[in-house]
Design a protein around this motif. Structure first.
Motif: not given
Length: 120
Positions: A1-22
């Motif tokens: 079994v392996q876990l793959q994470a994605s969704g990171g990045g560069l964002v300004r303060p106050g911004g949003s991101l959504r991370l995903h792990c499969q």
């Protein structure tokens, strides 16, 4: 079994991101999943966890800003991050307590991590 994470990045303060792990592989059962993070020069810390019954727990520093969720059909894990702050900058790791097919024991699996940078 392996876990793959994605969704990171560069964002300004106050911004949003959504991370995903499969998880990928032959998962027989999954008890709980979670997100941890590690900033440069600091120890890895808990961000949020969720059990297979949906019970959640959060670090005080992210309460009311982050939401952890799970899609049971695919064992997919998400972390919705809002109102991001520079102190949220870190590598984010997903983890899961999984019993794989053919394995009599439950083990904790970790993904490789995804970088989140909050900067103006």
């Amino acid at each position: 079994v392996q876990l793959q994470a994605s969704g990171g990045g560069l964002v300004r303060p106050g911004g949003s991101l959504r991370l995903h792990c499969q998880p990928h592989g032959h998962v027989f059962s999954l008890r709980s999943m979670g997100w941890y993070r590690q900033a440069p020069g600091k120890q890895r810390e808990l961000v949020a966890t969720i059990t297979n019954s949906g019970r959640t727990a959060y670090a005080d520093s992210v309460k009311d800003r982050f939401i952890i969720s799970k899609e049971n059909a695919w064992n997919a894990l998400y972390l919705q991050m809002s109102n991001l702050k520079p102190e949220d900058t870190a590598v984010y790791y997903c983890m899961a307590d999984i019993r794989a097919y053919g394995d009599p024991d439950e083990n904790t699996y970790w993904g490789r991590g995804t970088q989140v940078t909050v900067s103006s």
